[in-house]
Write an enzyme that holds these catalytic residues in place. Structure first.
Site, mmCIF file in Angstrom:
data_model
loop_
_atom_site.group_PDB
_atom_site.id
_atom_site.type_symbol
_atom_site.label_atom_id
_atom_site.label_comp_id
_atom_site.label_asym_id
_atom_site.label_seq_id
_atom_site.Cartn_x
_atom_site.Cartn_y
_atom_site.Cartn_z
ATOM 1 N N ASP A 1 2.422 2.517 2.495
ATOM 2 C CA ASP A 1 2.422 3.191 3.799
ATOM 3 C C ASP A 1 3.749 2.975 4.532
ATOM 4 O O ASP A 1 4.479 2.040 4.246
ATOM 5 C CB ASP A 1 1.258 2.698 4.649
ATOM 6 C CG ASP A 1 -0.067 3.166 4.083
ATOM 7 O OD1 ASP A 1 -0.061 4.162 3.340
ATOM 8 O OD2 ASP A 1 -1.092 2.541 4.376
ATOM 9 N N CYS B 1 -1.022 -5.052 7.027
ATOM 10 C CA CYS B 1 -0.792 -3.799 7.761
ATOM 11 C C CYS B 1 -0.127 -4.086 9.112
ATOM 12 O O CYS B 1 0.683 -3.290 9.593
ATOM 13 C CB CYS B 1 -2.104 -3.090 8.007
ATOM 14 S SG CYS B 1 -3.143 -2.977 6.547
ATOM 15 N N CYS C 1 -2.761 2.952 7.667
ATOM 16 C CA CYS C 1 -4.215 2.978 7.831
ATOM 17 C C CYS C 1 -4.594 2.687 9.292
ATOM 18 O O CYS C 1 -3.737 2.492 10.155
ATOM 19 C CB CYS C 1 -4.829 1.922 6.934
ATOM 20 S SG CYS C 1 -4.364 0.268 7.480
ATOM 21 N N CYS D 1 0.813 -1.222 0.000
ATOM 22 C CA CYS D 1 0.000 0.000 0.000
ATOM 23 C C CYS D 1 0.843 1.267 0.000
ATOM 24 O O CYS D 1 0.314 2.363 -0.136
ATOM 25 C CB CYS D 1 -0.926 0.015 1.220
ATOM 26 S SG CYS D 1 0.004 -0.027 2.763
HETATM 27 FE FE1 FES Z 1 -1.334 0.485 4.347
HETATM 28 FE FE2 FES Z 1 -2.870 -0.675 6.090
HETATM 29 S S1 FES Z 1 -3.404 -0.143 4.077
HETATM 30 S S2 FES Z 1 -0.857 -0.061 6.359
#
Ligand code: FES
Length: 146
Positions: free
Chosen positions: A36, A104, A60, A34
């Site tokens: 992140d 995540c 998230c 993702c």
């Molecule tokens: Fe990226 Fe959860 S969607 S850490």
């Protein structure tokens, strides 16, 4: 799929958010799925006990909840005990996560490992475990079209 009450509690009231100035170990990882990012700061005493831990993330809600729970679980433990607390343990402590969100939860786990490795390296000590890569090889659909 519903989030458990524990997940919602840690998401809406995350513990240990922030930074530690002059931390003894810092670990940063990105999630290839993702994009992140998660950063973990550790304060470790001379007995290898994690006396303080903070996290910052662009992740998230599930990443926030798992980091909050993971930091709670490792605080006061030695770095060696902390290494035993896998993301499966954290997810269980949160009473589960939807399967699509399990990636995540790996963020906190990897960032903690990297921060512990950073602490050991800064002290000229060996790192007797595999350090997670900053990204996994699982990159899809991001090829440059130029
Ligand atoms: Fe990226 Fe959860 S969607 S850490």
């Amino acid at each position: 799929m519903q989030y458990s009450e524990k997940v919602m509690d840690h998401f809406t009231h995350p513990r240990n958010v922030g930074e530690i100035d002059n931390a003894d170990g810092v670990g940063t990882v990105g999630n290839a799925k993702c994009g992140d990012i998660m950063r973990i700061y550790l304060d470790v005493d001379e007995n290898d006990v994690i006396v303080d831990v903070k996290f910052k993330t662009f992740g998230c809600g599930a990443a926030i909840a798992t980091s909050s729970m993971a930091t709670e679980l490792i605080k006061g433990k030695t770095i060696w005990e902390a290494l035993e607390i896998t993301n499966a343990v954290v997810v269980e402590a949160l009473e589960g996560l939807p399967p699509v969100k399990v990636h995540c939860s790996v963020l906190a786990d990897d960032a903690i490992k990297m921060a512990i490795a950073d602490y050991l390296k800064r002290n000229g000590r060996e790192v007797p475990f595999d350090i997670p890569a900053d990204d996994d090889d699982d990159h899809h659909g991001t090829e440059d079209e130029d």
